[in-house]
Design an enzyme around this catalytic site. Structure first.
Site, mmCIF file in Angstrom:
data_model
loop_
_atom_site.group_PDB
_atom_site.id
_atom_site.type_symbol
_atom_site.label_atom_id
_atom_site.label_comp_id
_atom_site.label_asym_id
_atom_site.label_seq_id
_atom_site.Cartn_x
_atom_site.Cartn_y
_atom_site.Cartn_z
ATOM 1 N N HIS A 89 -15.767 7.342 2.559
ATOM 2 C CA HIS A 89 -14.918 6.396 3.325
ATOM 3 C C HIS A 89 -14.842 5.028 2.642
ATOM 4 C CE1 HIS A 89 -15.938 8.713 7.278
ATOM 5 N NE2 HIS A 89 -14.782 9.131 6.803
ATOM 6 N N ARG A 124 -5.905 10.637 -3.551
ATOM 7 C CA ARG A 124 -7.227 10.430 -2.989
ATOM 8 C C ARG A 124 -8.146 11.501 -3.571
ATOM 9 N NH1 ARG A 124 -9.509 11.866 2.933
ATOM 10 N NH2 ARG A 124 -11.542 10.893 2.625
ATOM 11 N N GLU A 149 -5.848 3.636 4.717
ATOM 12 C CA GLU A 149 -6.350 4.101 3.416
ATOM 13 C C GLU A 149 -5.204 4.356 2.443
ATOM 14 O OE1 GLU A 149 -8.771 6.819 5.921
ATOM 15 O OE2 GLU A 149 -10.080 6.864 4.178
ATOM 16 N N ASN A 181 -3.051 13.243 -0.466
ATOM 17 C CA ASN A 181 -4.419 13.594 -0.099
ATOM 18 C C ASN A 181 -4.456 15.101 0.111
ATOM 19 O OD1 ASN A 181 -6.907 13.919 1.061
ATOM 20 N ND2 ASN A 181 -6.560 12.518 2.768
ATOM 21 N N GLY A 223 -14.674 12.274 10.709
ATOM 22 C CA GLY A 223 -15.914 11.903 10.013
ATOM 23 C C GLY A 223 -16.222 10.454 10.366
ATOM 24 N N ARG A 283 -19.772 17.382 12.861
ATOM 25 C CA ARG A 283 -20.948 17.319 11.979
ATOM 26 C C ARG A 283 -22.129 16.706 12.719
ATOM 27 N NH1 ARG A 283 -17.952 14.206 7.229
ATOM 28 N NH2 ARG A 283 -16.002 15.309 7.531
HETATM 29 P P1 ADP Z 1 -9.437 11.490 10.691
HETATM 30 O O1 ADP Z 1 -10.861 11.217 10.346
HETATM 31 O O2 ADP Z 1 -9.107 12.940 10.701
HETATM 32 O O3 ADP Z 1 -8.438 10.607 9.963
HETATM 33 P P2 ADP Z 1 -8.831 9.801 12.966
HETATM 34 O O4 ADP Z 1 -9.218 8.542 12.289
HETATM 35 O O5 ADP Z 1 -7.395 9.984 13.340
HETATM 36 O O6 ADP Z 1 -9.337 11.102 12.247
HETATM 37 O O7 ADP Z 1 -9.694 9.858 14.308
HETATM 38 C C1 ADP Z 1 -9.688 10.973 15.170
HETATM 39 C C2 ADP Z 1 -10.559 10.653 16.378
HETATM 40 O O8 ADP Z 1 -10.000 9.503 17.044
HETATM 41 C C3 ADP Z 1 -10.590 11.782 17.401
HETATM 42 O O9 ADP Z 1 -11.910 11.947 17.896
HETATM 43 C C4 ADP Z 1 -9.692 11.258 18.494
HETATM 44 O O10 ADP Z 1 -10.017 11.773 19.761
HETATM 45 C C5 ADP Z 1 -10.017 9.773 18.430
HETATM 46 N N1 ADP Z 1 -9.030 9.012 19.196
HETATM 47 C C6 ADP Z 1 -7.712 8.831 18.921
HETATM 48 N N2 ADP Z 1 -7.134 8.136 19.945
HETATM 49 C C7 ADP Z 1 -8.093 7.901 20.866
HETATM 50 C C8 ADP Z 1 -8.137 7.247 22.134
HETATM 51 N N3 ADP Z 1 -7.043 6.708 22.669
HETATM 52 N N4 ADP Z 1 -9.314 7.177 22.790
HETATM 53 C C9 ADP Z 1 -10.425 7.736 22.259
HETATM 54 N N5 ADP Z 1 -10.460 8.365 21.078
HETATM 55 C C10 ADP Z 1 -9.317 8.459 20.388
#
Ligand code: ADP
Length: 395
Positions: free
Chosen positions: A176, A87, A381, A10, A208, A237
């Site tokens: 997504h 990706r 993914e 990716n 996102g 965003r």
């Molecule tokens: P990406 O879209 O970059 O793949 P992720 O799916 O890893 O991102 O999601 C990131 C988000 O998930 C961030 O806002 C992070 O704070 C949130 N997150 C991860 N663990 C927790 C948690 N234990 N409680 C609340 N939010 C969380």
């Protein structure tokens, strides 16, 4: 036949995320990221088993980083790499499924770049570098938009003059798709239903965020649009705003397009509302300590999400379940409970203990007894991209 290995790549403009997926295992054999590419502090970081390691690769570009990665991948795959899955963010209307990469596919991805000027060129950098380094390995492009090509016209058209659609491709594409597709299949398995005969609402909540209505394995509507800016409030965003905001800012503040785009893409959402962070974990902690901005950001995030899910329900003949996924969806009982509390008219209600239990990769049903199903389903993914790649190799 021994289980096969697929490298999933990716590429961003200055990074490459990668995972080596073995078809027999849900855990990655090897995964990591090359970051700050093109800079003196470029670095390759990886994880294999429980072990983490890193290597400085000063000024490495995408190709140099991939060539550093090659021996690691070959080592972890025991010398047996069967293909590479890339990706690709935007497949326009051309790509309704994954494609084996050849010259025509490369050209079509290039031609779609105006729709995703930040993402597709970066994805192409990775594909071109990988093709040069691994010319004999089958390579496949898996598109974020492809799953949503089943949207009916009344869901994908904007209320704009037809010429903008016909001549300039202005329509809802959605993103997504790989995640919504993966979790809806998993959800059907978990519920003992067939994915070809069930209806789901899905909320992918990472940095996102998007919602999706899925009927009989097909996307029927989704919140992201021409670009990934439309829809929900996200990490940085804005999601939906009044379209006249652009001209309002230009007229009253003299802002140019670049400034407005920066505002909407990088300074808004959870970060803009809270004035603190784009990270839900930090916001939950700040909310616990009474931070007004963090409290408001979470309220807006959940209310907007619930509103979008209610809107998506228009596309379903029945509701077999609501799916939460992505970093926030998989880990935040608070966001799940606040969102579902706004959806009483859909009959939804959560079991407090089950909701608290489903964090850090734990999947499960979290609805209270007698209410429509709500599932926490960790997304994967990379695995879906590897499975799509394998399916094309088999074909
Ligand atoms: P990406 O879209 O970059 O793949 P992720 O799916 O890893 O991102 O999601 C990131 C988000 O998930 C961030 O806002 C992070 O704070 C949130 N997150 C991860 N663990 C927790 C948690 N234990 N409680 C609340 N939010 C969380």
């Amino acid at each position: 036949m021994p289980a096969r290995n697929i490298l999933v790549i990716n590429c961003g403009s200055s990074s490459i995320k990668f995972a080596l997926v073995n078809e027999a295992h849900s855990q990655f054999t090897l995964s990591g990221i090359a970051e700050c590419l093109g800079h003196h502090d470029a670095v390759l970081q990886w994880q294999r088993g429980g072990e983490k390691d890193s290597l400085m690769i000063p000024n490495a570009d995408h190709r140099a980083a991939l060539s550093q990665l090659l021996p690691l991948v070959q080592g972890a795959a025991g010398g047996k790499l069967h293909g590479i899955g890339h990706r690709v963010v935007h497949g326009g209307e051309r790509f309704t499924r994954a494609q084996r990469i050849d010259a025509a596919v490369l050209e079509a991805i290039r031609a779609t770049a105006p729709l995703a000027p930040l993402h597709n060129p970066a994805n192409l950098l990775g594909i071109e570098a990988a093709l040069k380094l691994y010319p004999n390995l089958p390579q496949v492009a898996v598109f974020d938009t492809a799953f949503h090509q089943t949207l009916p016209e009344h869901a994908y058209r904007y209320a704009l003059p037809e010429a903008l659609y016909r001549q300039h491709g202005v329509r809802r594409y959605g993103f997504h798709g790989t995640s919504h597709r993966y979790v809806s299949h998993r959800a059907a398995d978990m519920a003992g239903l067939s994915s070809g005969d069930s209806s789901w609402l899905s909320a992918h909540l990472g940095n996102g965020c998007s919602t999706c209505a899925i009927v009989n394995g097909q996307s029927r509507d989704t919140s992201m649009g021409l670009t990934p800016l439309e829809g929900l409030a996200m990490g940085t965003r804005s999601g939906d705003v009044d379209p006249n905001l652009h001209s309002h800012l230009a007229r009253t503040l003299g802002w140019n397009l670049e400034r407005i785009e920066r505002l909407l893409n990088h300074e808004s959402g959870l970060l803009g509302l809270s004035g603190l962070s784009n990270d839900m974990r930090s916001l939950e902690q700040a909310r616990d300590q009474g931070h007004a901005g963090a409290t408001l950001a979470i309220e807006v995030f959940c209310y907007r999400l619930a509103k979008s899910l209610a809107a998506m329900s228009c596309a379903l003949p029945q509701l077999d379940g609501l799916i939460f996924t992505g970093g926030i969806g998989e880990n935040s009982p608070l966001v799940r409970s606040k969102t579902v509390a706004h959806l009483k008219l859909l009959g939804l209600s959560l079991d407090k203990e089950a909701n608290a239990r489903c964090i850090r990769g734990v999947a499960g049903a979290i609805q209270s007894y007698g209410h429509p199903r709500v599932l926490v389903v960790p997304t994967n993914e990379e695995r879906q991209i590897a499975l799509d790649t394998l399916a094309l190799l088999d074909g």
